[in-house]
Design an enzyme around this catalytic site. Structure first.
Site, PDB file in Angstrom:
ATOM      1  CB  SER A   1      -1.389  -0.007   1.493  1.00  0.00           C
ATOM      2  OG  SER A   1      -0.203  -0.685   2.066  1.00  0.00           O
TER       3      SER A   1
ATOM      4  CG  HIS B   1      -3.522  -0.128  -2.368  1.00  0.00           C
ATOM      5  ND1 HIS B   1      -4.316   0.611  -2.175  1.00  0.00           N
ATOM      6  CD2 HIS B   1      -3.189  -1.128  -1.093  1.00  0.00           C
ATOM      7  CE1 HIS B   1      -3.830   0.630  -1.293  1.00  0.00           C
ATOM      8  NE2 HIS B   1      -3.934   0.235  -0.705  1.00  0.00           N
TER       9      HIS B   1
ATOM     10  CE  LYS C   1      -7.476   0.922   0.443  1.00  0.00           C
ATOM     11  NZ  LYS C   1      -6.482   0.228   1.112  1.00  0.00           N
TER      12      LYS C   1
HETATM   13  C1  LIG Z   1      -7.145   0.334   2.891  1.00  0.00           C
HETATM   14  C2  LIG Z   1      -5.598  -1.519   3.941  1.00  0.00           C
HETATM   15  C3  LIG Z   1      -6.970  -2.655   3.944  1.00  0.00           C
HETATM   16  C4  LIG Z   1      -7.841  -1.590   4.684  1.00  0.00           C
HETATM   17  O1  LIG Z   1      -9.138  -1.518   3.913  1.00  0.00           O
HETATM   18  P1  LIG Z   1     -10.444  -0.627   4.529  1.00  0.00           P
HETATM   19  O2  LIG Z   1     -12.105  -1.075   4.113  1.00  0.00           O
HETATM   20  O3  LIG Z   1     -10.354   0.618   4.157  1.00  0.00           O
HETATM   21  O4  LIG Z   1     -10.752  -0.698   6.322  1.00  0.00           O
HETATM   22  C5  LIG Z   1      -6.526  -3.410   4.491  1.00  0.00           C
HETATM   23  N1  LIG Z   1      -5.113  -3.527   3.519  1.00  0.00           N
HETATM   24  C6  LIG Z   1      -4.495  -2.924   2.548  1.00  0.00           C
HETATM   25  C7  LIG Z   1      -3.535  -3.142   2.463  1.00  0.00           C
HETATM   26  C8  LIG Z   1      -5.165  -1.519   2.467  1.00  0.00           C
HETATM   27  O5  LIG Z   1      -4.648  -1.067   1.411  1.00  0.00           O
END
Ligand SMILES: *Cc1c(COP(=O)(O)O)cnc(C)c1O
Length: 399
Positions: A187, A215, A246
């Protein structure tokens, strides 16, 4: 007033020192308040900006078709789920979405969670206990790290993508169950985990592999099906997890994989059982989003052109001493190093109408503070050009 009375009237004053220490290290964080919808172009405090901060990689978070689907969902199901999935919060909209998600990622079954953070906590704690071991990449997302701690299993971390170290750890483990956990797309770095090699190790040492594709889902692979499609892998040991806030542009998360695995998570994952179900209207919006993702080849093409353009310009006229990390994804971090320097550069960009977040420890390792540029299909060629000009000028002023 005695000393004790003084303390009693300011019971949180002991925390002030910690906050001051954050200030001193350039680590105090603050928020900007959006006045507009989330998109590539936003309004903050009456000023317009081009934003490179979002995980809305396909520009779907504010898409009219998703808004319409959410409105129709609200008309049919109301606003709140009212209960957990296992009590009476599981609507037809959730059921349809789980089926659509499983089919989309080509796995037997899927289970919705309210957030990715909760999905990760739920998966790891449901599958592992004290007699087990989890093997985790050092650069994994915080939610995976917290999940590993909460599971009370042996928690072994290996250097980023270091397969040799991971193999040594697996080979010497006497744990009952073994789970390898990794971000599929890291991330804060944007690189992709070597999933085929991780699967080979999982096979050799009888481990499971949890891939967190927060992602990759929606953007990777010709059909946007995520990292599995991108790398051309399918394997019974895979526990696939992705988020829906996302690229999908909405909210929530899901886990997909083997039927017994999913049934176990439904029965055992505490962050599934003891929480209110995602509002059904959001499930309606995500279902529409999956359709747009499936038909989103043009969006993914625009995104990859934006990525290419950014890399190309910054390679030709790289701000001296700053380096884009070797990432092929929408996450394009520019490493600056010093915390305050990173926030100073972000401020300079903001003065030019360009928002890029400065990411500092503990989100990234000390000494690697960075601008985390997130590109979207909603950015135009001009937007990327404005970003690059602002970066190059800020680089000049800085060095
Ligand atoms: C954003 C993210 C999460 C958390 O997801 P949310 O739905 O925002 O709680 C988990 N793992 C990774 C790698 C992320 O980038």
């Amino acid at each position: 007033m005695s000393a004790n009375e003084g303390l009693a009237s300011m019971p949180f004053s002991v925390l002030q020192g910690d906050l001051a220490a954050l200030d001193e290290k350039g680590l105090r964080r603050s928020r900007r308040t959006l006045e507009s919808a989330q998109s590539a172009h936003v309004t903050v405090d009456g000023k317009k900006y081009i934003a490179f901060c979002s995980n809305d990689y396909l520009g779907l978070a504010n898409h009219p078709a998703l808004i319409a689907a959410a409105q129709a969902g609200a008309a049919q199901f109301g606003v709140g789920a009212g209960a957990s999935h296992l009590v009476l919060g599981h609507a037809r909209a959730h059921e349809a979405l789980e089926r659509a998600l499983a089919a989309f990622v080509r796995l037997p079954r899927a289970l919705l969670f309210s957030t990715g953070y909760m999905a990760n906590l739920g998966i790891v704690t449901a599958l592992l206990g004290r007699d087990d071991a989890v093997f985790a990449d050092r650069l994994n997302h915080a939610s995976l790290n917290d999940a590993c701690l909460l599971a009370r299993a042996q928690f072994k971390r290996y250097a980023h993508n270091d397969l040799a170290q991971l193999e040594r750890l697996l080979a010497t483990s006497k744990a009952r169950r073994k789970l390898i956990v990794t971000d599929a797309v890291f991330s804060m770095d944007g690189d992709i985990a070597p999933a085929p090699q991780l699967l080979a190790l999982a096979d050799r040492y009888n481990a499971w592999l949890l891939l967190d594709d927060a992602h990759g889902f929606g953007v990777l692979g010709a059909g946007g099906r995520g990292v599995l499609e991108h790398l051309g892998i399918q394997h019974p040991r895979i526990i696939y997890m992705a988020t829906l806030g996302k690229a999908a542009g909405v909210f929530g998360a899901f886990v997909a994989g083997d039927d017994t695995l999913i049934e176990t998570l439904m029965q055992r994952a505490r962050t599934y059982i003891y929480t209110t179900a995602m509002p059904p209207l959001l499930a309606c919006a995500v279902s529409k989003s999956i359709e747009l993702i499936a038909a989103g080849a043009l969006l993914r093409k625009q995104l990859s052109e934006n990525i290419f353009q950014l890399k190309q310009i910054l390679k030709d006229v790289s701000p001296e001493g700053w380096q884009l990390m070797p990432s092929a994804t929408a996450i394009q971090p520019l490493v600056i190093g010093d915390n305050r320097a990173a926030t100073d550069v972000a401020e300079k960009l903001a003065e030019r109408g360009v928002l890029v977040p400065a990411i500092r420890p503990p989100t990234v390792p000390p000494g690697t503070a960075r601008l985390r540029i997130s590109l979207s299909a909603a950015h135009t060629t001009d937007d990327v050009r404005v970003l690059c000009d602002a970066l190059i000028d800020a680089g000049r002023a800085f060095h």
